[in-house]
Write an enzyme that holds these catalytic residues in place. Structure first.
Site, PDB file in Angstrom:
ATOM      1  N   ARG A   1      26.478   2.266 -13.208  1.00 29.38           N
ATOM      2  CA  ARG A   1      27.801   2.866 -13.124  1.00 29.38           C
ATOM      3  C   ARG A   1      28.305   2.718 -11.696  1.00 29.38           C
ATOM      4  O   ARG A   1      27.673   3.195 -10.763  1.00 29.38           O
ATOM      5  CB  ARG A   1      27.683   4.340 -13.522  1.00 29.38           C
ATOM      6  CG  ARG A   1      28.984   4.973 -13.840  1.00 29.38           C
ATOM      7  CD  ARG A   1      28.752   6.361 -14.373  1.00 29.38           C
ATOM      8  NE  ARG A   1      28.282   7.287 -13.359  1.00 29.38           N
ATOM      9  CZ  ARG A   1      28.512   8.586 -13.384  1.00 29.38           C
ATOM     10  NH1 ARG A   1      29.189   9.105 -14.400  1.00 29.38           N
ATOM     11  NH2 ARG A   1      28.069   9.375 -12.443  1.00 29.38           N
TER      12      ARG A   1
ATOM     13  N   ASP B   1      17.061   8.048 -10.301  1.00 22.96           N
ATOM     14  CA  ASP B   1      16.399   8.366  -9.026  1.00 22.96           C
ATOM     15  C   ASP B   1      15.235   9.323  -9.242  1.00 22.96           C
ATOM     16  O   ASP B   1      14.188   9.204  -8.598  1.00 22.96           O
ATOM     17  CB  ASP B   1      17.397   8.991  -8.043  1.00 22.96           C
ATOM     18  CG  ASP B   1      18.316   7.947  -7.436  1.00 22.96           C
ATOM     19  OD1 ASP B   1      17.978   6.747  -7.500  1.00 22.96           O
ATOM     20  OD2 ASP B   1      19.373   8.326  -6.897  1.00 22.96           O
TER      21      ASP B   1
END
Ligand code: PRP
Ligand code: URA
Length: 209
Positions: free
Chosen positions: A104, A203
């Site tokens: 994104r 992450d």
């Protein structure tokens, strides 16, 4: 209209409560994402068709159930969707695995495609697309559009957290796709993050950042 199923199972809710915590380590986060995906696979396969077949036990012939119809495939949206694959395969070990690479753009929030590799017979399979986060819905919509362009028509989407905005966008863009959601959150913030959410799923799974 898309069938939307929000998970109610207490074990799923408990585990999602742990992955939301900012102090949860990558190791624990990864393990829990996999466990939640396993429970969600159980829910998302509830309506698979069965057929009767005759077998022989050591004692006599009998009729047992066997999965009928289409074989399955799991297609994670890279990167974060990868975290759900192991748990899905624990439930459906014979499934093939495809990969769709999308990220994104942090400015536009629009999905950018960079990879697509699917099982050769993917269009004949029931495909389970996985991504922990359904935020604006842009990534899920683009991934499912890519699959449909390649002839895949039996698609289910599984995510751990969804924002109402993404759920609405996905169900409107692909009303034929059933959507399985671990928990439905409040909204998106000004950066397109789900709140209260769990942060950046990729992450946290891979320990980047
Ligand atoms: C995250 C997430 C979804 C997407 C959701 O991926 O895993 O794919 O964002 O947002 P959307 O619904 O607004 O499209 P990201 O782009 O951060 O890539 P990554 O998995 O490689 O970290
Ligand atoms: N992607 C994530 O990883 N987290 C969000 O909250 C939104 C998109």
């Amino acid at each position: 209209m898309a069938k939307i199923k929000i998970m109610e199972h207490p074990l799923i809710q408990h585990k999602i409560g742990i992955i939301r915590r900012k102090e949860t380590s990558s190791k624990e986060f990864r393990e829990l994402v996999s466990e939640i995906a396993m429970f969600m696979a159980y829910e998302a396969t509830r309506d698979l068709k069965l057929t009767d077949i005759e077998i022989e036990t050591p004692l006599q012939k009998t009729v047992v159930k066997e999965l009928a119809g289409k074989k399955l495939a799991v297609v994670p949206i890279l990167r974060a969707g990868l975290g759900m694959v192991e748990g899905m395969l624990a439930m459906v070990p014979a499934a093939k695995v495809g990969h769709i690479g999308l990220y994104r753009d942090p400015e536009t929030l629009k999905p950018v495609e960079y990879y697509c590799k699917l099982p050769a017979d993917c269009e004949e399979r029931e495909v389970f697309v996985t991504d922990p986060m359904l935020a604006t819905g842009g990534s899920a919509i683009a991934a499912i559009t890519m699959l449909k362009e390649k002839g895949v028509n039996n698609i289910r989407f599984l995510c751990l957290l969804a924002a109402p905005e993404g759920l609405k966008a996905l169900s409107e863009a692909h009303p034929d796709v059933d959507i399985y959601v671990g928990a439905l959150d409040e909204c998106l913030n000004e950066h397109g993050y789900i709140v209260p959410g769990l942060g950046d799923a990729g992450d946290r799974i891979f320990g980047t950042k």
